[in-house]
Scaffold this active site. Structure first.
Site, PDB file in Angstrom:
ATOM      1  N   HIS A 105     -77.728  54.720 -74.553  1.00 35.09           N
ATOM      2  CA  HIS A 105     -78.933  54.989 -73.769  1.00 35.09           C
ATOM      3  C   HIS A 105     -78.533  54.994 -72.289  1.00 35.09           C
ATOM      4  O   HIS A 105     -77.568  54.326 -71.900  1.00 35.09           O
ATOM      5  CB  HIS A 105     -79.979  53.878 -73.906  1.00 35.09           C
ATOM      6  CG  HIS A 105     -80.518  53.646 -75.280  1.00 35.09           C
ATOM      7  ND1 HIS A 105     -79.892  52.841 -76.188  1.00 35.09           N
ATOM      8  CD2 HIS A 105     -81.666  54.065 -75.870  1.00 35.09           C
ATOM      9  CE1 HIS A 105     -80.614  52.771 -77.294  1.00 35.09           C
ATOM     10  NE2 HIS A 105     -81.697  53.510 -77.125  1.00 35.09           N
ATOM     11  N   ASP A 108     -78.243  51.506 -70.830  1.00 33.50           N
ATOM     12  CA  ASP A 108     -77.112  50.691 -71.275  1.00 33.50           C
ATOM     13  C   ASP A 108     -75.935  50.794 -70.324  1.00 33.50           C
ATOM     14  O   ASP A 108     -75.165  49.851 -70.171  1.00 33.50           O
ATOM     15  CB  ASP A 108     -76.586  51.161 -72.639  1.00 33.50           C
ATOM     16  CG  ASP A 108     -77.647  51.257 -73.690  1.00 33.50           C
ATOM     17  OD1 ASP A 108     -78.559  50.425 -73.679  1.00 33.50           O
ATOM     18  OD2 ASP A 108     -77.552  52.174 -74.536  1.00 33.50           O
ATOM     19  N   ASP A 300     -78.286  55.621 -88.642  1.00 32.19           N
ATOM     20  CA  ASP A 300     -77.931  54.354 -88.012  1.00 32.19           C
ATOM     21  C   ASP A 300     -77.681  53.366 -89.142  1.00 32.19           C
ATOM     22  O   ASP A 300     -78.552  53.146 -89.995  1.00 32.19           O
ATOM     23  CB  ASP A 300     -79.073  53.832 -87.128  1.00 32.19           C
ATOM     24  CG  ASP A 300     -79.048  54.438 -85.740  1.00 32.19           C
ATOM     25  OD1 ASP A 300     -78.171  55.275 -85.470  1.00 32.19           O
ATOM     26  OD2 ASP A 300     -79.916  54.080 -84.930  1.00 32.19           O
ATOM     27  N   ASP A 311     -86.784  43.515 -87.835  1.00 29.19           N
ATOM     28  CA  ASP A 311     -85.598  44.335 -87.612  1.00 29.19           C
ATOM     29  C   ASP A 311     -84.479  43.472 -87.037  1.00 29.19           C
ATOM     30  O   ASP A 311     -84.393  43.279 -85.831  1.00 29.19           O
ATOM     31  CB  ASP A 311     -85.977  45.460 -86.641  1.00 29.19           C
ATOM     32  CG  ASP A 311     -85.004  46.612 -86.675  1.00 29.19           C
ATOM     33  OD1 ASP A 311     -84.065  46.567 -87.471  1.00 29.19           O
ATOM     34  OD2 ASP A 311     -85.181  47.551 -85.886  1.00 29.19           O
ATOM     35  N   ASP A 313     -81.120  44.010 -87.305  1.00 28.34           N
ATOM     36  CA  ASP A 313     -79.970  44.798 -86.828  1.00 28.34           C
ATOM     37  C   ASP A 313     -78.629  44.165 -87.191  1.00 28.34           C
ATOM     38  O   ASP A 313     -77.759  43.995 -86.336  1.00 28.34           O
ATOM     39  CB  ASP A 313     -80.049  44.988 -85.308  1.00 28.34           C
ATOM     40  CG  ASP A 313     -81.143  45.939 -84.891  1.00 28.34           C
ATOM     41  OD1 ASP A 313     -81.400  46.897 -85.631  1.00 28.34           O
ATOM     42  OD2 ASP A 313     -81.753  45.723 -83.829  1.00 28.34           O
TER      43      ASP A 313
END
Length: 441
Positions: A105, A108, A300, A311, A313
């Site tokens: 992104h 980031d 992903d 979520d 991750d």
């Protein structure tokens, strides 16, 4: 290239299933040929810049646990020097792992400026850095995207915001990110509507907001064609979190949205395993449906903790799940411009630099095992054979006439009476098929 962050760790190599070295691949052999193609070319691994290098290890009940050389200290403001240190560590890790791609992104990779123009200039500056490092390492960009959810300006959405100035700011941000993605030869561009949804219908006009989202996406597609960007535009579905309800709930919802605005041939989906689970589906369901609808693009690869209900991750570690997922990917013809992005993060107690490597090594090995199992199932027609047999009746002349529109409802009903059709149920043999899968994993 060495940032110093990973010390004297050497590039990760394939050592085979018997290896006990935590910094070696046991199943991922990039050059192994699977179904006529290198394993690396099937999987097309990418590292997510945000979770690996930007996330500080916090959660809703506690703050930063990671200490990274590129993090601004308490009281400091993040600078471009921090961003460049981060890029040094990132590309060192990409090289150590041998992953061919990365994803990012805008937020980031560069600190937020005091104005839009300053933020855009900083993104250009870090793109200069990336360009040099990509040339040096051979690492490529799988996709770029814009963070349209973290800053407080996006608290009520980006494209779906009630304030048209926020819509405009989001549009300018996406334009800039597409420009940089094209410059870096990115193979896709992703739109994730992190706050494109609602918290309550008491202050929300769903028709208005989804209309705005459709206009926004149409503008993005038009711009892609105007500048000659050859990459694929991807939408990433998610049902909720951070909003109560998000407009890109799942693959079926996204397809309906694309059809509504005539974009079903322009946009595909980037499907995340964790998001599929949050939507009440399996990962393979979302993959299979996307392929059936012609909008499968990329994935992903990160899982949720099935007890938590949110979520988390986490890196993948369930080989049977990966086998069923890659079965659908291979059945769909494999990735075209997409790939396997590890949108996954360490647990907040995994503090050491080598933990970043070990997490990716384990995830890549898990995917490799799943891919090989899926390939064997396809080559042996272990599932496609029984499936073909189950639907064999539809190959008959009469069945084809029904499907092609040559029979009316009355004609079909008349035939049932005339031929005294009394169909008998046939076993779906689910347990048998589950046992077949288990033989391969």
């Amino acid at each position: 290239m060495s940032s110093g962050f990973f010390g004297d760790i050497k590039p990760i190599r394939y050592e085979g299933p018997e290896s006990e070295n935590p910094l070696a691949y046991r199943h991922y052999d990039a050059d192994e040929i699977v179904m006529g193609k290198r394993m690396a070319d099937h999987l097309r691994f990418a590292v997510a810049y945000w979770h690996s290098f930007t996330w500080p290890g916090g959660d809703p009940f506690g703050g930063q646990t990671f200490e990274r050389p590129w993090f601004a200290r308490p009281g400091e403001v993040e600078t471009m020097e921090h961003a460049k240190l981060k890029a040094d560590a990132a590309f060192e890790m990409f090289s150590l792992l041998g992953t061919p791609y990365f994803c990012f992104h805008d937020a980031d990779v560069r600190p937020e400026g005091t104005t839009f123009a300053e933020s855009a200039s900083r993104l250009d500056e870090i793109a200069d850095v990336f360009e040099a490092k990509m040339k040096e390492t051979g690492v490529k960009l799988l996709w770029g995207t814009a963070n349209l959810f973290s800053h407080r300006r996006f608290m009520a959405g980006a494209a779906t915001n009630p304030d048209p100035d926020v819509f405009a700011y989001a549009a300018a941000t996406v334009k800039k990110c597409i420009d940089v993605t094209k410059r870096l030869k990115g193979e896709n561009y992703v739109l994730w509507g992190g706050r494109e949804g609602y918290e309550t219908l008491l202050n929300t006009d769903i028709g208005r907001e989804t209309g705005q989202a459709g206009r926004f996406l149409s503008m993005v597609v038009d711009y892609k064609h105007r500048i000659g960007f050859k990459g694929t535009i991807l939408i990433e579905p998610k049902p909720q979190e951070p909003t109560k309800h998000q407009y890109d709930y799942d693959v079926a919802t996204v397809y309906g949205f694309l059809k509504r605005f005539g974009l079903e041939n322009e946009v595909k989906v980037n499907i995340e395993q964790g998001h599929a689970i949050l939507a009440g589906h399996t990962f393979e369901h979302e993959l299979a449906l996307a392929a059936a609808l012609g909008i499968f693009g990329s994935i992903d690869m990160n899982r949720n903790d099935y007890q938590s209900g949110w979520d988390t991750d986490q890196f993948p570690n369930n080989v049977p799940e990966m086998a069923l997922a890659y079965y659908q990917v291979l059945h769909a013809g494999g990735f075209k411009t997409g790939g396997t992005n590890f949108d996954a993060k360490l647990r907040r107690q995994s503090l050491d630099p080598q933990d970043l490597l070990i997490a990716h090594i384990g995830g890549m090995d898990c995917c490799a095992r799943g891919l090989k199992a899926a390939a064997r199932m396809i080559e042996d027609k272990a599932l496609s054979g029984p499936l073909e047999k189950r639907y064999a009746g539809w190959k008959s002349t009469e069945a084809q006439a029904i499907l092609s529109g040559k029979r009316t409802l009355e004609e079909v009903a008349e035939r049932v009476v005339r031929e005294k059709i009394e169909p008998q149920p046939k076993s779906g043999r689910q347990e048998h098929l589950e046992n077949i899968v288990n033989r391969y994993v």
